[in-house]
Design a protein around this motif. Structure first.
Motif, short mmCIF file in Angstrom:
data_model
loop_
_atom_site.label_atom_id
_atom_site.label_comp_id
_atom_site.label_asym_id
_atom_site.label_seq_id
_atom_site.Cartn_x
_atom_site.Cartn_y
_atom_site.Cartn_z
N ASP A 1 2.62 -38.14 22.71
CA ASP A 1 1.17 -38.27 22.88
C ASP A 1 0.83 -39.47 23.77
N THR A 2 1.53 -40.57 23.56
CA THR A 2 1.30 -41.77 24.36
C THR A 2 1.66 -41.50 25.82
N ASN A 3 2.71 -40.76 26.04
CA ASN A 3 3.11 -40.41 27.41
C ASN A 3 2.03 -39.58 28.09
N THR A 4 1.47 -38.62 27.37
CA THR A 4 0.42 -37.77 27.92
C THR A 4 -0.82 -38.59 28.27
N ILE A 5 -1.21 -39.47 27.37
CA ILE A 5 -2.39 -40.32 27.62
C ILE A 5 -2.14 -41.25 28.79
N GLY A 6 -0.94 -41.78 28.88
CA GLY A 6 -0.60 -42.67 30.00
C GLY A 6 -0.72 -41.96 31.35
N TRP A 7 -0.22 -40.74 31.43
CA TRP A 7 -0.32 -39.98 32.68
C TRP A 7 -1.77 -39.66 33.01
N ALA B 1 7.52 -38.12 13.37
CA ALA B 1 6.18 -38.61 13.68
C ALA B 1 6.22 -39.61 14.83
N LEU B 2 7.24 -40.44 14.86
CA LEU B 2 7.38 -41.40 15.97
C LEU B 2 7.64 -40.68 17.29
N THR B 3 8.42 -39.64 17.26
CA THR B 3 8.69 -38.86 18.47
C THR B 3 7.40 -38.21 18.98
N THR B 4 6.64 -37.64 18.06
CA THR B 4 5.37 -37.01 18.43
C THR B 4 4.40 -38.04 19.00
N ALA B 5 4.34 -39.21 18.37
CA ALA B 5 3.46 -40.26 18.86
C ALA B 5 3.88 -40.72 20.25
N GLY B 6 5.17 -40.78 20.50
CA GLY B 6 5.65 -41.16 21.83
C GLY B 6 5.25 -40.14 22.89
#
Length: 74
Positions: A49-55, A42-47
């Motif tokens: 997702d955060t990367n996608t939102i950041g870009w 779950a932490l990997t998936t959240a990371g």
């Protein structure tokens, strides 16, 4: 302060810092070992997702800056 007191404080602070650092390293590795695989996934998936939102936010900022630059040029 006298030299003896300063020397005692330096040794005391150094020993305390080393003890706290060692304790944190030991406790951190012990706690991490108890994390279930589902939580790690779950932490990997959240990371990701955060990367996608950041870009996406970065692309919006670059687009806004480009639009502002083009309007200024006209």
């Amino acid at each position: 302060m006298s030299q003896n007191l300063q020397s005692l404080l330096r040794r005391s602070v150094g020993a305390t810092t080393a003890a706290v650092g060692t304790a944190c390293a030991f406790v951190g590795s012990t706690v991490f070992a108890a994390v279930p695989p589902e939580a790690t996934g779950a932490l990997t998936t959240a990371g990701e997702d955060t990367n996608t939102i950041g870009w996406a936010v970065f692309a919006v900022l670059v687009g806004a800056a480009a639009f502002k630059y083009m309007r200024r040029a006209l």
